[in-house]
Design an enzyme around this catalytic site. Structure first.
Site, mmCIF file in Angstrom:
data_model
loop_
_atom_site.group_PDB
_atom_site.id
_atom_site.type_symbol
_atom_site.label_atom_id
_atom_site.label_comp_id
_atom_site.label_asym_id
_atom_site.label_seq_id
_atom_site.Cartn_x
_atom_site.Cartn_y
_atom_site.Cartn_z
ATOM 1 N N LYS A 223 0.851 -1.196 0.000
ATOM 2 C CA LYS A 223 0.000 0.000 0.000
ATOM 3 C C LYS A 223 0.887 1.246 0.000
ATOM 4 C CE LYS A 223 -4.395 0.791 2.322
ATOM 5 N NZ LYS A 223 -5.041 0.714 3.628
HETATM 6 C C1 E4P Z 1 -8.407 1.568 3.626
HETATM 7 O O1 E4P Z 1 -7.583 0.839 3.153
HETATM 8 C C2 E4P Z 1 -8.255 2.242 4.914
HETATM 9 O O2 E4P Z 1 -7.586 1.378 5.785
HETATM 10 C C3 E4P Z 1 -9.570 2.567 5.582
HETATM 11 O O3 E4P Z 1 -10.673 2.208 4.811
HETATM 12 C C4 E4P Z 1 -9.621 3.906 6.229
HETATM 13 O O4 E4P Z 1 -10.877 4.076 6.830
HETATM 14 P P1 E4P Z 1 -11.182 5.223 7.902
HETATM 15 O O5 E4P Z 1 -11.388 6.505 7.163
HETATM 16 O O6 E4P Z 1 -12.425 4.761 8.583
HETATM 17 O O7 E4P Z 1 -9.988 5.279 8.811
#
Ligand code: E4P
Length: 218
Positions: free
Chosen positions: A83
């Site tokens: 990522k």
């Molecule tokens: C995606 O890969 C992220 O980990 C995640 O969806 C972030 O979500 P949040 O905005 O609830 O922290």
């Protein structure tokens, strides 16, 4: 549509994986911090439980550091997806890792122009964050619609739309209506997906009526 679980909580992953409906997992540094676990160990454990793609995020912000960390994360297991943040350095690192057949999830996408760049950089996934847009008074689902439309316009864009920052079942349903490829769902929202009061009431009535017949199937 594929379902990923958005957590680094092994117990929650194991519980949901038992449904047989989970295709992958996404994590991020905040979720790792929340787990209180060692990053590399927890990713290894998740990969042992879920055979599908498991996103693990780099901590470096420069292109060379991201490439080095991405390669280290990829060594943990074949199903690790690296990522990377949606920055110029992240896009450059995406091209470099993709050229070495390492899958990349470009994260923190908040605009259609960013999603176009992720596709051009050859990302396997792009993660637009709907909940965080909603939080600042912008309808996050409008972004998903825009990306779906743009990607459908270009057959050379192979990047999958991974809808992230999902906060409720409506986000998931709207993403599915738009044709997004993947939704990453926090465990609490995943559990809500099955709930409907009429289902509970219906089961209760059917059991009562069945018992009144005095019959048995087995
Ligand atoms: C995606 O890969 C992220 O980990 C995640 O969806 C972030 O979500 P949040 O905005 O609830 O922290």
């Amino acid at each position: 549509m594929q379902f990923f679980i958005d957590t680094a909580d092994i117990a929650a992953i194991k519980e949901l994986n038992e449904t047989g409906l989970i295709d992958g997992v996404t994590t991020n540094p905040s979720l790792i911090a929340k787990s209180g676990r060692n990053f590399l160990e927890v990713i290894g454990e998740i990969c042992a439980v879920v055979k599908g793609p498991v996103s693990a995020e780099v901590a470096a912000t420069d292109v060379d550091g991201m490439i080095k960390e991405g390669k280290r994360l990829h060594l943990i297991a074949n199903n690790v997806v690296v990522k990377l943040p949606l920055t110029w350095d992240g896009l450059k690192a995406c091209r470099a890792l993709t050229a070495e057949n390492i899958k990349v999830n470009v994260t923190l996408c908040f605009s259609a122009s960013q999603a176009i760049l992720a596709a051009k950089a050859g990302a396997t996934y792009v993660s637009p964050f709907v909940g965080r847009l909603d939080d600042i008074g912008v309808d996050g689902m409008d972004l998903i619609q825009d990306i779906c439309t743009i990607y459908k316009n270009y057959s050379d864009f192979k990047t999958k739309i991974l809808v992230a920052s999902i906060r409720n079942p409506v986000h998931l349903v709207r993403a599915a209506l738009m044709g997004a490829h993947v939704a990453t769902i926090p465990p609490n929202v995943a559990k809500q997906l099955v709930n409907h009061p009429l289902t509970d009431k219906g089961v209760e009535t059917f059991i009562k009526d069945w018992q009144s017949t005095g019959q048995k199937i087995l």
